[in-house]
Design an enzyme around this catalytic site. Structure first.
Site, PDB file in Angstrom:
ATOM      1  N   LYS A  57       0.839  -1.189   0.000  1.00  0.00           N
ATOM      2  CA  LYS A  57       0.000   0.000   0.000  1.00  0.00           C
ATOM      3  C   LYS A  57       0.881   1.250   0.000  1.00  0.00           C
ATOM      4  CE  LYS A  57      -4.622  -0.893   1.671  1.00  0.00           C
ATOM      5  NZ  LYS A  57      -5.680  -0.473   2.595  1.00  0.00           N
ATOM      6  N   GLU A  73     -18.785  -8.760   9.873  1.00  0.00           N
ATOM      7  CA  GLU A  73     -19.851  -8.137  10.654  1.00  0.00           C
ATOM      8  C   GLU A  73     -20.803  -9.152  11.268  1.00  0.00           C
ATOM      9  OE1 GLU A  73     -18.345  -5.266   7.561  1.00  0.00           O
ATOM     10  OE2 GLU A  73     -19.069  -7.337   7.514  1.00  0.00           O
ATOM     11  N   ARG A 124     -25.226  -6.074   7.213  1.00  0.00           N
ATOM     12  CA  ARG A 124     -24.655  -7.384   6.915  1.00  0.00           C
ATOM     13  C   ARG A 124     -24.820  -8.362   8.073  1.00  0.00           C
ATOM     14  NH1 ARG A 124     -19.055  -6.891   3.785  1.00  0.00           N
ATOM     15  NH2 ARG A 124     -20.179  -7.965   2.146  1.00  0.00           N
TER      16      ARG A 124
END
Length: 622
Positions: free
Chosen positions: A276, A362, A390
Site C-alpha cells: 500500500k 460483521e 450485513r
C-alpha cells in the site's frame, strides 16, 4: 505524462511494449497522486494496485473478459485506464465520478462494489453464466487479504471448486493491510509464509549437514515440504490451482504469469504481494493515514490537523467508550476492522485486553457480542450503520430474540457525503424499530449522544444509538456518565399551529425552520420506544404534525408516529419528511440534504406548501 494521455481504453494499453508499460505505470502513479491530492479520496490502496491493474487489462480482453474489484476503493487506476482519466477532478463530488465501481458509470465496471468480500461470489456467477451461454470469456476476482477474512469469501471459495470447467481466476492482492492493520489467523498464516525464514534456514542447515550425494534428495524433499506448507495447500483443498506468491509490482512477473493462467481451464488462484502506498514514501510509511485523505500537498504530505473547533460524533463515542470502560471493568469494545473510523484507537491503547477487532466479519461481530453478553460481559459494538445491514440475521436471531445486553454504536447514520449510496446509513431506523426488545435512539447533538450511549449501556437488553458522520453543533459533552429517561422526548421550542417532531440530526434545521414558521419543535430522542404521550399532547394542541428524519421514509420514524396515532385513534393531518425512496449518490452531505428538502429552507417550504404556500422540494403525505 505523454504516454498516459494516449490511453483512452485498454485496447490502447495492449499496443504498448513491455518497456512502455513500465513507463506507463510510473506516469499513472504520478497522475494518481496529483489527482487525489486535489480532490481527496482513497490513496494508499490505489498506489498499490497500479501494476496489477495494468497487467490485468493488458492480458485480459476487457470488458469482454470480466474483472470484479472487491470493495473497489482501489480502482482509481482502473478508472483512469478505462476512459475516465479526464473526469478524475470530479471524483466523489456531486454529479462526478464515483469512488467505487458502478455498472451505470462504465461498461468496464462489471459489478458494483463498496462493501468487502463480494467479488468471488459475483465472479463465480459471471463465470457460470458464460458457461451456460456458451461464451468463451474469462472472469477475474481481485480481492485483498483483508477482505479474505470475511466468511462470504470462503463460502464462495467452497462453491468455486465444484466447477472444474470454468474460466475463472481469483487474484489475492496481499498487501498485509485492509483499512486498519489486519487481524486473524489467515493473516498471520500468510505473513509467516511470506517471510521465507523457515525455508532459508532449513536450506542452509541441509547444505551444511548433508553429504553431496544426499543434496539432490534433500532438495526434492524441501520442495515437497514447501508445497505442503504454502497457501497452495489451503486453496487447492478448495479445488483451485494455486500459483504464487509473486511480486505484484513486477510487470515482468505479473504479465507472463497471467498469460499462462489465462490458458488454463478450471478455477485458478494467483497470490500477488503488493505494498500500500507504493511509490510515494509518505504513504508507504503510514498507509493508514493516507488511506482516505482529504486535499493535501504531495510535496509536503498530510500536515497534522489543528484541533477542530467541534468534536466529531466519532470522537464523542471514543471518549465515552474510554470513560465507561474505566468505570466498568465488564465493558468490552468490538470493531469489525474499523478501529480508526469508529474512534477506537485510544480505547485499544488504554484497554488492550478488552479490545476486539474481529476483522471484516460483521455477522461474526454481532454473534460474538452475543456470546460475550451471555457470560455477563457488557459488549459495545461500534459499527457503521451500512455495515450492520450485513449482520441483520444475527441481530435478530442471536441478540434480540434472546434479549441480550449488547450496545450498538451506529456511526455514519444518515447521508455520508463523498462515499455515496453504498455507505449511507439510511435504513437503520426502519430495520431496527421493527425488532422486538430493541431500543433505538437518535441524538440531536454531541452532549445528547454521550448521554444516550450511557443510557444504552445501562439498558438491560439490545440498544442502539445512531449518530452521523462528522461534527455536530458544538455542544459541550462534559465528563459525566449521565443517562436520560427511557422513551422520553422534550419540547425544544413552543410555537403554534404546526408541531415539528424532529429526530436526531434534524432537530437543528427544524429549529431554524420553526423560527420562520413560528412552529413548535420536539426533540423526539427515541424512535423506539416512541414517546406516545408527547405525540398525543402535540397532536391535541396543533393543527399539523410534521415528522422530520435523516433516514428512509418507508418504515422510518415518521411511520412510527403515524402508526402510533392510528393505534390511539387520533386523527390529525400528518406530513412526513425524510429521505426519498431512491439511492442517493455521492456529494457534499449538506448539498444532498438540501436537495432532499431536509435543510431549514426545505422543511419550511414543505410545511408552507402543505398549508397552501409555495411548492415543496419533498413532501410525503399520510
Amino acid at each position: 505524462m505523454d504516454l498516459l494521455q494516449k490511453i483512452n481504453d485498454p485496447a490502447d494499453l495492449r499496443g504498448l511494449s513491455r518497456a512502455e508499460l513500465q513507463r506507463l505505470a510510473d506516469e499513472l502513479r504520478t497522475y494518481l497522486l496529483e489527482s487525489v491530492s486535489k480532490t481527496g479520496g482513497h490513496l494508499s490502496s490505489n498506489l498499490g494496485t497500479v501494476e496489477l491493474t495494468i497487467a490485468l487489462h493488458y492480458v485480459f480482453n476487457t470488458p469482454e473478459d470480466r474483472i470484479v474489484w472487491d470493495v473497489g476503493h482501489q480502482t482509481y487506476p482502473h478508472k483512469i485506464l478505462t476512459g475516465r482519466r479526464d473526469r478524475m477532478p470530479t471524483l466523489r463530488q456531486l454529479g462526478g465520478l464515483s469512488g467505487f465501481p458502478r455498472r451505470d458509470e462504465s461498461k468496464y465496471d462489471t459489478f458494483g462494489t463498496a462493501h468487502s468480500s463480494t467479488s468471488i461470489s459475483a465472479t463465480l456467477g459471471m463465470a457460470l453464466a458464460a458457461r451456460t451461454k456458451g461464451e468463451s470469456r474469462h472472469s477475474v476476482a481481485v480481492i485483498g487479504d483483508g477482505a479474505m477474512t470475511a466468511g462470504m469469501a470462503f463460502e464462495a471459495l467452497n462453491n468455486v471448486g465444484v466447477y472444474e470447467d470454468i474460466k475463472m481466476l481469483v487474484v489475492l492482492n496481499d498487501n498485509d493491510m485492509s483499512i486498519s492493520p489486519p487481524v486473524g489467523a489467515l493473516n498471520r498464516y500468510l505473513a509467516r509464509l511470506m517471510s521465507g525464514k523457515f525455508y532459508a534456514a532449513a536450506k542452509n542447515v541441509g547444505k551444511s549437514m548433508l553429504p553431496p550425494s544426499m543434496l539432490e534428495f534433500a532438495k526434492r524433499f524441501e520442495e515437497h515440504a514447501k508445497g505442503m506448507l504454502t497457501p497452495a495447500t489451503m486453496f487447492e483443498e478448495f479445488g483451485l490451482n494455486y500459483i504464487g506468491p509473486i511480486d505484484g509490482h513486477d510487470l515482468d512477473a505479473l504479465i507472463p504469469t497471467l498469460q499462462n493462467l489465462k490458458k488454463l481451464n478450471g478455477p485458478q488462484f494467483l497470490h500477488v504481494v503488493t505494498k500500500k502506498g507504493q511509490g510515494y514514501k509518505l504513504a508507504e510509511a503510514d498507509p493508514v493515514l493516507y488511506h482516505g485523505p482529504g486535499k493535501f500537498n504531495p510535496a509536503e504530505g498530510i500536515k497534522p490537523a489543528s484541533a477542530p473547533a467541534k468534536k466529531t460524533y466519532t470522537q464523542v463515542f471514543g471518549d465515552w467508550l474510554c470513560d465507561m470502560a474505566a468505570a466498568d471493568g465488564k465493558l468490552v469494545g468490538i470493531t469489525p476492522a474499523m478501529r480508526e473510523g469508529s474512534g477506537m484507537v485510544q480505547f485499544e491503547q488504554r484497554f488492550p485486553d478488552r479490545y476486539y477487532d474481529v476483522g471484516i466479519a460483521e455477522q461474526h461481530a454481532v454473534t460474538f457480542a452475543a456470546g460475550l453478553a451471555c457470560e455477563g460481559m457488557k459488549p459495545v459494538l461500534a459499527i457503521y450503520s451500512t455495515f450492520l445491514q450485513r449482520g441483520y440475521d444475527q441481530l435478530i436471531h442471536d441478540v434480540a430474540l434472546q434479549n441480550l445486553d449488547v450496545t450498538f454504536a451506529l456511526d455514519r447514520a444518515g447521508l455520508v457525503g463523498a462515499d455515496g449510496a453504498t455507505h449511507a446509513g439510511n435504513y437503520d431506523i426502519a430495520f431496527l424499530r421493527c425488532i422486538p426488545n430493541m431500543v433505538v435512539m437518535a441524538p440531536s447533538d454531541e452532549s445528547e449522544c454521550r448521554k444516550m450511549l450511557t443510557t444504552a449501556y445501562f439498558y438491560p437488553g439490545p440498544a442502539s444509538v445512531r449518530y452521523p458522520r462528522g461534527a455536530g453543533i458544538g455542544a459541550a459533552t462534559g465528563e459525566a456518565l449521565d443517562t436520560i429517561s427511557l422513551g422520553k422526548g422534550l419540547v425544544r421550542r413552543q410555537g403554534r399551529q404546526v408541531a415539528l417532531l424532529a429526530f436526531g440530526t434534524m432537530v437543528a434545521p427544524a429549529l431554524k425552520a420553526a423560527e420562520e414558521l413560528n412552529a413548535t419543535v420536539a426533540d423526539m430522542r427515541f424512535v423506539k420506544p416512541l414517546d406516545m404521550a408527547l405525540v398525543a399532547q402535540l397532536a391535541s394542541s396543533h393543527d399539523l404534525i410534521v415528522t422530520v428524519e435523516e433516514g428512509c421514509l418507508m418504515g422510518g420514524a415518521g411511520s412510527a408516529v403515524a402508526e402510533a396515532l392510528a393505534a390511539a385513534g387520533i386523527v390529525k393531518p400528518l406530513l412526513q419528511l425524510g429521505l426519498p425512496d431512491k439511492f442517493i449518490d455521492h456529494g457534499d452531505a449538506q448539498q444532498l440534504l438540501a436537495q432532499c428538502g431536509l435543510d431549514a429552507a426545505g422543511i419550511a417550504a414543505s410545511v408552507r406548501q402543505r398549508l397552501g404556500g409555495s411548492e415543496p422540494r419533498l413532501v410525503v403525505n399520510s
